[in-house]
Write a protein that holds these residues in place. Structure first.
Motif, short mmCIF file in Angstrom:
data_model
loop_
_atom_site.label_atom_id
_atom_site.label_comp_id
_atom_site.label_asym_id
_atom_site.label_seq_id
_atom_site.Cartn_x
_atom_site.Cartn_y
_atom_site.Cartn_z
N LEU A 16 -4.96 1.61 3.54
CA LEU A 16 -5.32 2.73 2.67
C LEU A 16 -6.11 3.79 3.43
O LEU A 16 -5.85 4.99 3.30
CB LEU A 16 -6.14 2.23 1.48
CG LEU A 16 -5.38 1.58 0.33
CD1 LEU A 16 -6.35 0.92 -0.64
CD2 LEU A 16 -4.52 2.61 -0.41
N VAL A 72 0.77 4.22 -2.75
CA VAL A 72 0.38 5.58 -2.35
C VAL A 72 1.49 6.57 -2.68
O VAL A 72 1.22 7.69 -3.15
CB VAL A 72 0.03 5.63 -0.85
CG1 VAL A 72 -0.16 7.08 -0.38
CG2 VAL A 72 -1.23 4.83 -0.57
N ALA A 104 -8.07 6.90 -2.31
CA ALA A 104 -8.10 5.44 -2.11
C ALA A 104 -9.49 4.95 -2.43
O ALA A 104 -10.48 5.48 -1.92
CB ALA A 104 -7.74 5.09 -0.67
N VAL A 106 0.84 -1.20 0.00
CA VAL A 106 0.00 0.00 0.00
C VAL A 106 0.87 1.25 0.00
O VAL A 106 0.63 2.19 -0.77
CB VAL A 106 -0.95 0.00 1.22
CG1 VAL A 106 -1.61 1.36 1.39
CG2 VAL A 106 -2.00 -1.09 1.06
#
Length: 476
Positions: free
Chosen positions: A210, A48, A141, A44
């Motif tokens: 997230l 990101v 997200a 993640v």
């Protein structure tokens, strides 16, 4: 299918950092058809960070840039729509007809609606000497469900791209393969590296990471109300924007002047579309108490006309439920309905005749249901509906509003103005009058525990924008 054990990050298909995997099961055969990688917090974070870097440039693109990008995506999507349809049929059991005419094309409709909204949206406006500028919210997200999988992906990705946002998608691990095809479409269309990223995994791991990530500016979630509460709780730690499209228990008010044969037949068949796995299904059918016998006879006949079978078989209108978990839940709630005194008009707990393998449930209709019964309160998410009696119009409205949910509703009457008057008294985000379909350029979303925020068209675009006020920008 390629790329099932990879994630799409920063414009490339990359190996996961962790080693966990999840099998994807065909609900018609109960056999695994693929294995996907299942991510963790490090996966993640990598995605990101890619989205954060990409926002520096993509967030500053022009309207013309984004119009051109969406147009290219639409062109590639049109070439891959059959791939999406067959994938959806295999991984979540949608009948071929539904997958090819509704499930897969729905993503294309959202892309087109977002493009139209982008073309006409005013990103700056003047209020006296003040300028209000609408800017992209940032890194988003997306956590999406399995029931209308590419529909919900496109309903988020398309307006976010139109707004100038970057994003990380976590699709449902139950039906994730369509998301891989969707990522391939965006890659071929030339979406800049890092603008769209895909990480597979479960809610408690990838979804939570997230939601909590400090570099995510917004979370858009579609799924159960229970899971939505967890998303909101996790997101609250960094005070990020949260939009949610959650559960429903929609009421369908059949007024006494409606054509019962036409309306109840239509709406029984409507509830079982997608095996009843639609959050806006009108599963509480409200009928006048003195017309209950008529309604029961019509509903029984309509249920008897439904063909349950393998998704690829010709003539199938209802396929399996998506998973063993869903299969067990729906059958448990059917039994609860029987135990609490509902009269079984059609269907029941057993599998449909001739179907010993696959997560198949009989289309089930209950009568003599009161609004305090479990089956009238909980979202069943299966081909199950209940006939509930009302005494007069005011009583129908009271029953319809007596729910924790407020996603959708239906009203049918031979008098359009009467139907409008009832619709305006329902505490719900959407109302269908006399069987009117969804409009993809109008807002989709609900009141109460059905969520917050809106999707589709201009309203969906606005969810991905911040309003910046610049005072004294227009002084003479």
């Amino acid at each position: 299918m390629e790329n099932t054990r990879k994630f799409y990050v920063d414009g490339e298909w990359v190996d996961p950092i962790g080693t966990d995997t999840v099998d994807v099961v065909n609900p018609a055969t109960e056999q695994a058809i693929a294995t996907i990688a299942s991510g963790d917090e490090k996966d993640v974070d990598r995605a990101v960070m890619a989205a954060r870097r990409a926002f520096d440039s993509y967030g500053s693109t022009t309207r013309s840039d984004r119009i051109a990008l969406l147009s290219r995506i639409i062109e590639v999507y049109e070439r891959r729509v059959d791939d999406l349809a067959s994938t959806i049929t295999q991984e979540m059991g949608a009948p071929t007809g539904l997958a090819t005419t509704a499930q897969a094309p729905s993503g294309l409709v959202h892309l087109t609606a977002a493009l139209d909204a982008l073309r006409g949206f005013e990103f700056e406006e003047q209020i006296g000497t003040t300028t209000v500028v609408h800017e992209p919210v940032g890194v988003c997200a997306f956590i999406t469900p399995w029931n209308w999988p590419v529909n919900q992906i496109a309903a988020k990705v398309a307006p976010a791209l139109a707004a100038g946002c970057t994003m990380v998608l976590k699709p449902s691990e139950i039906a994730p393969l369509n998301a891989i095809v969707f990522a391939e479409i965006l890659h071929e269309a030339g979406v800049p590296a890092g603008v769209f990223n895909l990480v597979h995994g479960d809610g408690p791991t990838v979804g939570a990471a997230l939601s909590m990530h400090p570099d995510v500016d917004m979370v858009s979630f579609t799924g159960s109300t229970r899971a939505g509460v967890e998303v909101a709780r996790n997101a609250a730690q960094t005070v990020k924007r949260v939009t949610q499209e959650l559960g429903g228990k929609s009421a369908n008010i059949v007024l006494d002047d409606a054509d019962f044969e036409e309306v109840i037949t239509r709406d029984v068949l409507g509830v079982v579309v997608n095996s009843g796995q639609s959050c806006n299904a009108g599963s509480r059918i409200l009928v006048p108490s003195d017309r209950m016998d008529d309604a029961v006879a019509i509903a029984r006949a309509a249920a008897g006309s439904i063909v349950v079978g393998p998704p690829e078989a010709e003539g199938t209108t209802v396929g399996p439920l998506v998973s063993q978990t869903q299969f067990d839940k729906v059958r448990r709630l059917i039994q609860t309905g029987i135990d609490e005194g509902g009269t079984l008009v059609a269907g029941g707990v057993g599998r449909p005749a001739g179907l010993s393998t696959g997560y198949y449930v009989q289309p089930t209709v209950f009568a003599d249901v009161t609004n305090d019964m479990t089956i009238a309160r909980e979202e069943i998410f299966g081909p199950v509906m209940m006939l509930i009696a009302y005494e007069d119009e005011a009583d129908a409205i009271r029953i319809a509003n007596d729910t924790n949910y407020g996603l959708s509703g239906m009203v049918s009457s031979s008098d359009p103005q009467r139907a409008r008057n009832v619709a305006r008294q329902l505490r719900t985000g959407m109302v269908h009058l006399n069987g009117a379909p969804l409009a993809f350029d109008a807002p989709f979303g609900g009141y109460k525990q059905s969520g917050n925020g809106r999707e589709f068209g201009r309203f969906g675009l606005m969810e991905y924008l911040e309003a910046k006020t610049i005072f004294g920008d227009n002084e003479n």
